[in-house]
Design a protein around this motif. Structure first.
Motif, short mmCIF file in Angstrom:
data_model
loop_
_atom_site.label_atom_id
_atom_site.label_comp_id
_atom_site.label_asym_id
_atom_site.label_seq_id
_atom_site.Cartn_x
_atom_site.Cartn_y
_atom_site.Cartn_z
N TRP A 107 0.83 -1.20 0.00
CA TRP A 107 0.00 0.00 0.00
C TRP A 107 0.87 1.26 0.00
N LEU A 108 1.94 1.26 0.77
CA LEU A 108 2.81 2.42 0.81
C LEU A 108 3.55 2.60 -0.51
N ILE A 109 3.91 1.51 -1.17
CA ILE A 109 4.54 1.62 -2.49
C ILE A 109 3.58 2.30 -3.47
N GLY A 110 2.31 1.89 -3.45
CA GLY A 110 1.33 2.55 -4.31
C GLY A 110 1.13 4.01 -3.96
N LEU A 111 1.19 4.33 -2.65
CA LEU A 111 1.04 5.72 -2.24
C LEU A 111 2.20 6.57 -2.71
N VAL A 112 3.41 6.02 -2.68
CA VAL A 112 4.58 6.77 -3.14
C VAL A 112 4.52 7.00 -4.64
N SER A 113 4.05 5.99 -5.39
CA SER A 113 4.01 6.13 -6.84
C SER A 113 3.00 7.17 -7.29
N GLU A 114 1.93 7.41 -6.52
CA GLU A 114 0.92 8.40 -6.88
C GLU A 114 0.57 9.19 -5.63
#
Length: 586
Positions: A81-88
């Motif tokens: 979830w944090l990886i997705g948050l960083v990407s967008e």
């Protein structure tokens, strides 16, 4: 809003998405379908795996084991979830509310639709089916009370997604200023990189000394005593972890699983209610911030005065000294020096570039800390130069995105190169000079750490400096060719390409995969020195140093000779590069 309005708005959103896929080309649409099918397949696989694994393998497991499995599932969900948050980081609405403000539609319903659309993330597609299957499997193997894990897991996902949506909305308000937006993206990304690397730093740097603390030749009594002490320490750590879980909302899920495994229902019920309550509070705050944002209230900040005050109108004295752009580089043509200094200055001002540099520095520092906190291994002296070359090559690999796309970050600024009378070979030289200081800094930092760790001889260290020069020149040769043939546009404020053509994407992937091939010539001097020593010839003769100096000289001559060829190629393709790097992307 009635049902027909909702259907019309959803149909419009779907039509816009289809148009974007069509403009991206058939390859982009096919890739999107393939990714979607793979994601759904992986979600189904995780559901089946969780169901079968829990039903067959956790029926007689200890409650602590059940808690550990759910703790791992929670950590995996938070990680993805944090990886997705960083990407967008900045919220990208599925339905642009600002375009609907003049229509008689309810803003709250559009807000709910956008929130539901934000749940279409890889972390939820993978982990929510896995958690669901795991809960159902535990129900079959341990009893119907385990069904309470379903609402508990879903409430945890709801809580995390709601507050993340609120955070993204707040960031969208804060990022209305483009420069502040890029600075926030850089800071948050670096913070997440540090958070993700802390476990690696702990286990590799600080935990390595405690793994093998048993003395050699210990008696059976000492071994038994050591084992008992270690088990007591592990039990104390587990008990401490259980107590900490009570005060961390995302960890209510593994704590509730522990309680259900111990036939205690209250922790799961309280965790479910707490997750739903916190999630509802997060959505409420997100909705209120959305309404304030579209009504023009950006956090209650007062507007800046139109006229400067009397004190601010006073001219400040000019500072003495030269700026960066006024410097002169010795032995470098003036036009190439101007391009190099201007490019380097623009990279220093771009937060996304500093973010990439900071990430590379953090990775290098963490790897260095992991090295220094460990004892030097017994490596043969002949193998040490190869390790140094590989480490320096890794530092250069982190700059591939700058070397292989030197004009993608210029965007509209590339027009200045097209309209300028500067020789195109000097433009390439200036671009390369702007990236060499960063590559040399990381390479020398890695060389210093590895040399100290391996106790590398002085002659091998000096040879490694010339090998680093060769690596930078070879990387610039390949980067010049790729920058001219397959340029691509980079979005402002990020390091991501926008609608990258299929050929450029394939070429970049192949270049990254074949990057070790570029490093092959640098391994030749230490390899010939090894063969020299195996042949029994004089060891004192510095074969590695002499050949490294010779290779660096030949590479520099090759680089200088190819500048004219690449300059003419750039002049023929500069209009096409201009159209690519300045294209407006949706």
């Amino acid at each position: 809003m009635n049902r027909e309005q909702l259907k019309t708005i959803l149909w419009l959103r779907w039509r816009l998405t289809r148009n974007q896929w069509q403009r991206a080309g058939g390859f982009g649409a096919v890739m999107a379908v393939i990714v979607a099918v793979c994601a759904v397949t992986l979600g189904a696989a995780t559901f089946v795996g969780g169901l079968i694994g829990a039903a067959l393998g956790l029926g007689d497991a200890k409650p602590v084991v059940v808690m550990g499995i759910w703790l791992g599932a929670t950590a995996a969900f938070l990680f993805f979830w944090l990886i997705g948050l960083v990407s967008e980081l900045q919220r990208s609405e599925t339905i642009d509310l600002q375009r609907l403000m003049h229509l008689p539609v309810a803003l709250g319903q559009m807000f709910v639709i956008n929130y539901v659309a934000s749940l279409l993330a890889l972390s939820i597609i993978l982990m929510v089916p896995a958690m669901t299957g795991l809960a159902l499997g535990l129900t079959f193997s341990r009893g119907p009370a385990m069904l309470l894990l379903l609402p508990l897991a879903w409430s945890m996902v709801f809580m995390i997604s709601a507050w993340t949506y609120c955070l993204r909305g707040w960031l969208a308000t804060m990022m209305s200023n483009p420069r502040r937006r890029r600075a926030i993206i850089m800071g948050i990304t670096l913070a997440f990189v540090l958070i993700f690397q802390l476990p690696n730093l702990y286990f590799n740097a600080f935990g390595g000394r405690k793994r093998f603390d048993r003395p050699k030749g210990a008696t059976p009594e000492e071994v038994q005593r050591d084992r008992a002490a270690r088990e007591a320490r592990d039990k104390a750590n587990v008990n401490q972890l259980i107590e900490v879980q009570k005060f961390i909302p995302p960890l209510w899920l593994p704590y509730g699983a522990l309680g259900l495994a111990e036939h205690r229902v209250l922790p799961a019920l309280l965790g479910t209610l707490g997750g739903l309550g916190l999630g509802a509070l997060g959505l409420r705050r997100a909705y209120r911030s959305t309404v304030r944002f579209y009504q023009g209230e950006t956090g209650g900040q007062a507007a800046a005065p139109l006229l400067p005050s009397a004190t601010s109108a006073k001219a400040s004295p000019a500072k003495a000294g030269k700026s960066l752009l006024e410097l002169r580089l010795p032995y470098v043509p003036e036009q190439a020096a101007a391009v190099a200094l201007g490019t380097f200055r623009s990279m220093l001002r771009a937060p996304e570039v500093k973010m990439a540099w900071g990430t590379a520095f953090i990775v290098t520092a963490i790897l260095g800390a992991s090295v220094f906190w460990r004892a030097a291994p017994k490596i043969p002296a002949a193998a040490k130069p190869f390790i140094v070359v590989g480490a320096m090559g890794f530092s250069l690999f982190m700059l591939v995105q700058f070397l292989a796309n030197q004009f993608g970050f210029d965007r509209q600024g590339f027009r200045a190169f097209v309209l300028s009378p500067v020789e195109r070979r000097l433009i390439l030289l200036g671009k390369n000079l702007a990236t060499w200081p960063v590559g040399a800094t990381f390479g020398l930092l890695v060389l210093a750490m590895i040399s100290f760790w391996l106790r590398l001889p002085i002659l091998a260290t000096v040879a490694a400096v010339f090998q680093l020069v060769t690596l930078l020149l070879l990387g610039s040769l390949a980067g010049n060719l790729l920058s001219i043939l397959v340029p691509f546009h980079i979005a402002v404020g990020s390091m991501k390409p926008t609608k990258m053509p299929a050929l450029a994407m394939l070429t970049m992937v192949l270049f990254q995969l074949l990057f070790p091939v570029v490093m092959v010539p640098v391994f030749v001097p230490p390899l010939l020195e090894l063969l020299w020593q195996l042949a029994g010839w004089p060891v004192l003769f510095p074969v590695n140093l002499i050949l490294s100096v010779l290779l660096a000289t030949l590479t520099a001559i090759l680089y200088w000779q190819t500048l004219g060829l690449f300059g003419r190629l750039l002049q023929r393709r500069e209009i096409k590069i201009l159209n690519i790097v300045t294209a407006e992307q949706e």
